[in-house]
Enzyme design. Structure first.
Site, PDB file in Angstrom:
ATOM      1  N   CYS A  64     -14.629 -10.963  34.157  1.00 56.26           N
ATOM      2  CA  CYS A  64     -14.121 -12.162  33.490  1.00 56.26           C
ATOM      3  C   CYS A  64     -12.840 -12.633  34.179  1.00 56.26           C
ATOM      4  O   CYS A  64     -11.730 -12.297  33.762  1.00 56.26           O
ATOM      5  CB  CYS A  64     -13.861 -11.876  32.012  1.00 56.26           C
ATOM      6  SG  CYS A  64     -13.383 -13.362  31.121  1.00 56.26           S
ATOM      7  N   THR A 319     -16.382 -19.758   6.190  1.00 51.70           N
ATOM      8  CA  THR A 319     -17.539 -20.615   5.940  1.00 51.70           C
ATOM      9  C   THR A 319     -17.046 -21.981   5.509  1.00 51.70           C
ATOM     10  O   THR A 319     -15.962 -22.118   4.947  1.00 51.70           O
ATOM     11  CB  THR A 319     -18.477 -20.034   4.864  1.00 51.70           C
ATOM     12  OG1 THR A 319     -19.624 -20.882   4.770  1.00 51.70           O
ATOM     13  CG2 THR A 319     -17.809 -19.918   3.517  1.00 51.70           C
ATOM     14  N   TYR A 320     -17.845 -22.984   5.841  1.00 53.69           N
ATOM     15  CA  TYR A 320     -17.535 -24.353   5.405  1.00 53.69           C
ATOM     16  C   TYR A 320     -18.665 -24.829   4.495  1.00 53.69           C
ATOM     17  O   TYR A 320     -18.806 -26.002   4.216  1.00 53.69           O
ATOM     18  CB  TYR A 320     -17.393 -25.268   6.626  1.00 53.69           C
ATOM     19  CG  TYR A 320     -16.380 -24.739   7.623  1.00 53.69           C
ATOM     20  CD1 TYR A 320     -15.019 -24.982   7.445  1.00 53.69           C
ATOM     21  CD2 TYR A 320     -16.775 -23.964   8.714  1.00 53.69           C
ATOM     22  CE1 TYR A 320     -14.079 -24.471   8.339  1.00 53.69           C
ATOM     23  CE2 TYR A 320     -15.845 -23.450   9.610  1.00 53.69           C
ATOM     24  CZ  TYR A 320     -14.499 -23.704   9.419  1.00 53.69           C
ATOM     25  OH  TYR A 320     -13.573 -23.189  10.299  1.00 53.69           O
ATOM     26  N   THR A 331     -23.969 -19.383   3.400  1.00 58.18           N
ATOM     27  CA  THR A 331     -24.442 -18.820   4.678  1.00 58.18           C
ATOM     28  C   THR A 331     -24.146 -17.317   4.800  1.00 58.18           C
ATOM     29  O   THR A 331     -24.266 -16.749   5.883  1.00 58.18           O
ATOM     30  CB  THR A 331     -23.780 -19.546   5.869  1.00 58.18           C
ATOM     31  OG1 THR A 331     -22.354 -19.405   5.755  1.00 58.18           O
ATOM     32  CG2 THR A 331     -24.140 -21.010   5.897  1.00 58.18           C
ATOM     33  N   GLU A 396     -20.236 -24.635  15.043  1.00 63.22           N
ATOM     34  CA  GLU A 396     -21.021 -23.593  14.380  1.00 63.22           C
ATOM     35  C   GLU A 396     -21.433 -22.513  15.386  1.00 63.22           C
ATOM     36  O   GLU A 396     -21.487 -21.331  15.063  1.00 63.22           O
ATOM     37  CB  GLU A 396     -22.257 -24.209  13.712  1.00 63.22           C
ATOM     38  CG  GLU A 396     -21.868 -25.074  12.512  1.00 63.22           C
ATOM     39  CD  GLU A 396     -23.033 -25.872  11.924  1.00 63.22           C
ATOM     40  OE1 GLU A 396     -23.344 -25.653  10.738  1.00 63.22           O
ATOM     41  OE2 GLU A 396     -23.626 -26.707  12.632  1.00 63.22           O
TER      42      GLU A 396
END
Length: 425
Positions: A64, A319-320, A331, A396
Site C-alpha cells: 500500500c 446506520t441512516y 439494516t 453505502e
C-alpha cells in the site's frame, strides 16, 4: 468541526484523500481520528519514530504505497534514524524481530502462538516488554486493515509536490475513484430504462425480501446448536473457495515498497485449494473482544481498549436507516452478516449467530469483493467495486468498507491477544 479535527489530526496538516472519503461518515471519522492520533502521537510505550516505522512495515505487507509514503514523510519530518528508510536491513534487530508477527497477522493470524510472543518478550538485549508489544500489535492490525480500506475504496495517492525524499507516491492499483468523496449515484448516468438498472433494482428488491423473510423465520424457529455449527463450517469452507479461481494466475507487480517487506510471497492461504485443513475454528465465546481482549489491551496500554471499543461500536452501529432508495430500513442484519463473514474467513465463530444468513444476504460478487478487500486488498479492482449492489450510493459502499476494516482489525487482535494471554498464563 470534522474539517478542523481532520486537519489537526492529519499527519499532513491538511485533509488527505483517505480522510475525505471517510468523512462521508463523520461520526465514524471522529472515532477513527481519535484512536489513530492516540496510537501514533500520544503517550504510549513506543517512541514516536518507531510507531511510524511499524506503520510502514504493516502497510508494505499489502504493497500500500499510499500509506507507506504518508508515513515515510512523517519519518522525514522527525529527522531521526533516516537510514532505516533504506530498508529492513538497516533497522535494529529488535524491530526486525517483528517481521514474523507482522506477516502472520496480515495474512494468517490463526497461526500466531504463545511461542511467537515468547520469542519477542524473552529476556535478552532485543526483547520487547508486553506493553510495547501490545502497542506494536495494535499499530500493525490498524494499518493492515487501513490498507484494506484504502484499496477497497480506491483512494488515490496524494501528489507530493515537494517530493524531497525521492520516495515516489505511486499507486499500484489500476483503479481510482476520486469522485468517491462526492457520493453521487453510480447509476445516475444510465438511462432508467437500461437493462442494467432494472436488473439492479430487482437485485435490491430481492435483498429487501430476503431480509424480511429471514426476520420472520428467526421469530418462528431456532436452529439447533449442531445445525448452527454445521452452517458455520460450510460457510467457512465455501469462503475459502470464493474468488480463489478469479485470482489464480495473478502476477504480482514489482512493488515500490519492497525494501520494507520480508518474505514477500507469504500471503493469505486458501487452504481448501492446497488440500490442507481450514483455519481451525476459534470459538468467540472462549476468547471474545468484550470479555477478554478489551481488558487485556487496556491494561497493558492504557485507554487504547476504550478507543478501539468505541470505534468498533461506531462502525457496527452506524446506520441512516436507509438502503439505496428505501427509507426506514433496519439494516442491523445486513451489517452483522458483513462483519461476521469477515470473521468466518478467519475461522472465528459466534455460536449465537446463524451463518445461513450470510449465505442469504451476501451474493457472490459481494463475497468476492469482501474476500479480496480483506485478504489481498492490493488485488481489488474498480470492476469488483462496481459489480455488487449497483443501486447503492457510494457512501453505502464506503460504509461496507468501514465494517470490513473494523472486522479485520478485531480478528487480528483476537488472535494476537489470545496468544499473549496464553503466554502470560
Amino acid at each position: 468541526v470534522n474539517q478542523l479535527l481532520a486537519e489537526a489530526y492529519s499527519p499532513l496538516g491538511h485533509v488527505d484523500h483517505l480522510t475525505q472519503v471517510m468523512g462521508l461518515h463523520p461520526h465514524y471519522l471522529e472515532s477513527f481520528l481519535h484512536s489513530q492520533f492516540y496510537l501514533l502521537r500520544m503517550d504510549g510505550p513506543l517512541p514516536l519514530h518507531c510507531r511510524h516505522y511499524i506503520a510502514i512495515m504493516a502497510a508494505a505487507r499489502h504493497q500500500c504505497s499510499f500509506l507507506v509514503s504518508l508515513h515515510v514523510r512523517e519519518f522525514y519530518r522527525m529527522g531521526v534514524c533516516l537510514d532505516w528508510l533504506k530498508g529492513l536491513q538497516y533497522i535494529p534487530q529488535r524491530l526486525r524481530n517483528l517481521n514474523e508477527i507482522n506477516k502472520l497477522l496480515a495474512h494468517r493470524p490463526w497461526l500466531i502462538t504463545k511461542e511467537h510472543i515468547q520469542n519477542l518478550v524473552k529476556t535478552g538485549e532485543h526483547s520487547w516488554s508486553l506493553a510495547e508489544l501490545v502497542h506494536a500489535v495494535v499499530i500493525l492490525a490498524h494499518f493492515h486493515a487501513l490498507a484494506s480500506f484504502v484499496f477497497g475504496s480506491g483512494i488515490n495517492p496524494q501528489v507530493d509536490t515537494q517530493n524531497a525524499n525521492g520516495f515516489q507516491a505511486v499507486y499500484i492499483s489500476n483503479y481510482c475513484t476520486c469522485d468517491l468523496a462526492s457520493d453521487h449515484h453510480l447509476d445516475r448516468d444510465l438511462s432508467s430504462t437500461s437493462p442494467e438498472t432494472t436488473d439492479s433494482v430487482s437485485e435490491l428488491e430481492a435483498l429487501m425480501d430476503r431480509m424480511k423473510r429471514l426476520q420472520e423465520e428467526r421469530e418462528e424457529d431456532e436452529a439447533s446448536q449442531e445445525e448452527m455449527a454445521t452452517r458455520f463450517e460450510k460457510e467457512k469452507k465455501e469462503s475459502l473457495l470464493v474468488g480463489s479461481g478469479d485470482l489464480e494466475d495473478e502476477v504480482m507487480p514489482t512493488s515500490k515498497v519492497s525494501q520494507f517487506v520480508e518474505d514477500a510471497t507469504f500471503g493469505y492461504q486458501d487452504f481448501s485449494r492446497r488440500g490442507e485443513d481450514n483455519p481451525p475454528t476459534f470459538r468467540a465465546q472462549d476468547y471474545s473482544w468484550e470479555d477478554h481482549g478489551f481488558s487485556l489491551v487496556n491494561r497493558l496500554y492504557s485507554d487504547i481498549g476504550l478507543l478501539l471499543d468505541d470505534k468498533f461500536r461506531t462502525a457496527c452501529d452506524l446506520t441512516y436507516y436507509n438502503m439505496a432508495s428505501h427509507e426506514d430500513v433496519d439494516t442491523t442484519m445486513l451489517r452483522r452478516a458483513l462483519f461476521n463473514y469477515v470473521h468466518c474467513m478467519y475461522g472465528i465463530r459466534y455460536d449465537d449467530y446463524d451463518y445461513g444468513e450470510v449465505n442469504q444476504l451476501l451474493e457472490r460478487s459481494l463475497k468476492v469483493y469482501i474476500k479480496t478487500v480483506t485478504c489481498y486488498p492490493e488485488r481489488t479492482t474498480r470492476r469488483m467495486y462496481d459489480s455488487y449492489w449497483r443501486q447503492f450510493r457510494h457512501s453505502e459502499k464506503v460504509h461496507v468498507n468501514l465494517l470490513l476494516m473494523e472486522a479485520r482489525i478485531q480478528a487480528e487482535l483476537l488472535y494476537a491477544l489470545r496468544a499473549i494471554t496464553r503466554y502470560m498464563t
